[in-house]
Scaffold this active site. Structure first.
Site, PDB file in Angstrom:
ATOM      1  N   HIS A  90       0.835  -1.207   0.000  1.00 24.94           N
ATOM      2  CA  HIS A  90       0.000   0.000   0.000  1.00 24.94           C
ATOM      3  C   HIS A  90       0.866   1.253   0.000  1.00 24.94           C
ATOM      4  O   HIS A  90       2.035   1.208   0.394  1.00 24.94           O
ATOM      5  CB  HIS A  90      -0.849   0.046   1.286  1.00 24.94           C
ATOM      6  CG  HIS A  90      -1.962  -0.947   1.355  1.00 24.94           C
ATOM      7  ND1 HIS A  90      -2.118  -1.814   2.415  1.00 24.94           N
ATOM      8  CD2 HIS A  90      -3.004  -1.183   0.518  1.00 24.94           C
ATOM      9  CE1 HIS A  90      -3.200  -2.543   2.223  1.00 24.94           C
ATOM     10  NE2 HIS A  90      -3.764  -2.185   1.081  1.00 24.94           N
TER      11      HIS A  90
ATOM     12  N   CYS B 131      -2.315  -0.037   9.919  1.00 26.72           N
ATOM     13  CA  CYS B 131      -3.386  -0.960   9.491  1.00 26.72           C
ATOM     14  C   CYS B 131      -4.307  -1.375  10.624  1.00 26.72           C
ATOM     15  O   CYS B 131      -5.443  -1.748  10.388  1.00 26.72           O
ATOM     16  CB  CYS B 131      -2.807  -2.255   8.935  1.00 26.72           C
ATOM     17  SG  CYS B 131      -1.290  -2.117   8.061  1.00 26.72           S
TER      18      CYS B 131
HETATM   19  C1  CIR Z   1      -3.862  -7.983   3.443  1.00 27.16           C
HETATM   20  O1  CIR Z   1      -3.087  -8.477   2.619  1.00 27.16           O
HETATM   21  O2  CIR Z   1      -4.877  -7.392   3.115  1.00 27.16           O
HETATM   22  C2  CIR Z   1      -3.533  -8.148   4.905  1.00 27.16           C
HETATM   23  N1  CIR Z   1      -2.925  -9.410   5.128  1.00 27.16           N
HETATM   24  C3  CIR Z   1      -2.638  -7.034   5.369  1.00 27.16           C
HETATM   25  C4  CIR Z   1      -3.275  -5.689   5.273  1.00 27.16           C
HETATM   26  C5  CIR Z   1      -2.402  -4.606   5.766  1.00 27.16           C
HETATM   27  N2  CIR Z   1      -3.074  -3.356   5.733  1.00 27.16           N
HETATM   28  C6  CIR Z   1      -2.495  -2.195   5.546  1.00 27.16           C
HETATM   29  O3  CIR Z   1      -1.311  -2.123   5.293  1.00 27.16           O
HETATM   30  N3  CIR Z   1      -3.256  -1.114   5.577  1.00 27.16           N
END
Ligand code: CIR
Length: 263
Positions: free
Chosen positions: A160, A251
């Site tokens: 991201h 996150c």
């Molecule tokens: C994903 O791949 O969606 C989750 N395992 C990790 C999300 C991490 N979110 C973020 O960086 N905002």
């Protein structure tokens, strides 16, 4: 205020894009998440933990489900189909506090791709494997009439935009970003003051600036030293177990001013 969600016992089934799957110690991840919530509380943030989400392995990463501005909460359309049902409970929590808008399919967008710089009424949006041009276009149509300037950043090499850049200066100060320049295209985030992470810590750019201090992953000691050298107060938070699910600090919460729009 910060909305959070518990580490689910079924987190091992999480989405992974840039990291290899390895066993996750769930009790340890739960303890790290609780310590993170406690760190937020110690900085004066009201933490509201939503219910667990049965069957949703990435639900602790609540940042990806919504972008909450003073004027509107924009519900995302996560790029990973497995994550779309996470929205339901977040919408219910936000409805009493904000007008709600939403990104709709075929637009996709994760909150992790949205970097809001409130002092400049500027919003940077990463175009990534999770956020497509249609999603970003819908978001622009929601925020530009509110007086925000939106700029897209094409992402490569990380999940991201906020894997590569976060804001670390508090609301009253001149905005300052912490960035990993290797994960940003040349010229991206132009005009913004920035500090660079230590090159040996590529994941070290994800931090939370709150209450005049910076929550930062405890493992990023070299980058922490850089922050200290610039007079920035750092609260180290251990997050290595959640990092196995490709989650960083931002996150794990949805942070916003709790007062209602116009109220
Ligand atoms: C994903 O791949 O969606 C989750 N395992 C990790 C999300 C991490 N979110 C973020 O960086 N905002």
């Amino acid at each position: 205020m910060a909305l959070t969600r518990p580490v689910p016992p079924w987190m091992a089934e999480c989405e992974l894009t840039h990291v290899a799957r390895e066993p996750i110690d769930i009790p340890r991840a739960m303890a790290q998440h609780e310590a993170y919530e406690e760190a937020l509380r110690s900085l004066g943030v009201e933490v509201r933990r939503l219910a667990a989400a049965p069957g949703l392995p990435d639900s602790v990463f609540i940042e990806d489900t919504a972008v909450v501005l003073p004027e509107v909460a924009v519900l995302m359309q996560p790029g990973a189909a497995s994550r779309r049902p996470e929205i339901v409970a977040v919408e219910a929590a936000l409805l009493p506090m904000r007008r709600v808008a939403r990104i709709i399919w075929p637009g996709t967008m994760d909150g992790g791709d949205v970097l809001v710089v409130p002092q400049m009424r500027t919003i940077f949006v990463g175009l990534s494997t999770r956020t497509n041009a249609e999603g970003a276009g819908q978001f622009r149509a929601i925020v530009e009439p509110l007086g925000y300037r939106m700029e897209t950043v094409v992402m490569e090499g990380c999940l991201h935009l906020k894997s590569a850049a976060t804001q670390i200066a508090g609301a009253e100060e001149k905005p300052l970003l912490l960035v990993n320049p290797r994960w940003l295209p040349a010229g991206a985030l132009g005009g913004m003051a920035r500090l660079e992470i230590h090159p040996e810590e590529p994941h070290g750019a994800n931090a939370i600036g709150v209450g005049g201090v910076v929550l930062h992953g405890a493992e990023f000691t070299l980058t922490r030293h850089i922050l200290h050298c610039h007079g920035i107060r750092v609260v180290p938070v251990v997050n290595d177990e959640l990092a196995k699910a490709e989650g960083a600090l931002t996150c794990c919460s949805l942070i916003f001013e709790s007062s209602r729009a116009g109220g």
